[in-house]
Design an enzyme around this catalytic site. Structure first.
Site: not given
Ligand code: ATP
Ligand code: MG
Length: 139
Positions: A11, A51, A59, A87, A93, A104, A114, A128
């Site tokens: 990222k 996304y 967010f 993962r 996250t 992370r 992150n 994706e």
């Molecule tokens: P990713 O999909 O990027 O691998 P993830 O699967 O761990 O991350 P998701 O729940 O899919 O988490 O959220 C996608 C992204 O949105 C996160 O990686 C982070 O960048 C952002 N994000 C998630 N939760 C929050 C939050 N509470 N506040 C701000 N940003 C958030």
């Molecule tokens: Mg995700």
């Protein structure tokens, strides 16, 4: 895409700080083969498409702005059990909850910035991957 593949993005925070090489080294040392890789920059609109599943979340707008704030590196990775193992390698996250030694834990700044993305299912890994690359089954 076969189920032994996953998709990742380094990222903008991690890429901008020059951590892309160190992160890629961790990925290779964990046994993943890089099938495809590309450095690019997303528009906010395209980040929003990527996304889209989160479009109702509070967010979402910030996430689109952050994900389009600088270059990213997109990669398709291959390994047995790729989605779950990746993962595990990236960690939770929120870096505050991420295990020691995860990407992370080492490189993320916050729950938003992150450092790295990892697909959450074989189905999403395929979707994706094709968002960034074509004809990857030939690689
Ligand atoms: P990713 O999909 O990027 O691998 P993830 O699967 O761990 O991350 P998701 O729940 O899919 O988490 O959220 C996608 C992204 O949105 C996160 O990686 C982070 O960048 C952002 N994000 C998630 N939760 C929050 C939050 N509470 N506040 C701000 N940003 C958030
Ligand atoms: Mg995700």
């Amino acid at each position: 895409m076969a189920s032994n593949r996953t998709f990742t993005m380094v990222k903008p925070d991690a890429f901008g700080e020059g951590n892309c090489g160190a992160i890629t080294k961790m990925i290779e040392e964990a046994g993943f083969r890089i099938v495809a890789a590309k450095v690019t920059k997303l528009s906010a609109e395209r980040a929003g498409q990527f996304y889209e599943v989160h479009k109702e979340r509070p967010f979402y707008n910030d996430l689109c702005n952050y994900m389009s704030s600088g270059a990213i590196m997109a990669m398709i990775l291959e390994k047995d059990n790729a989605v779950a193992d990746f993962r595990k390698l990236i960690g939770a996250t929120n870096p505050a909850d991420a295990e020691e030694g995860t990407i992370r834990k080492l490189y993320a700044k916050s729950i938003e910035a992150n450092a790295i993305h990892g697909s959450d299912s074989d189905e999403n890994a395929a979707i994706e991957g094709s968002f960034f690359f074509s004809k990857t089954e030939e690689f």
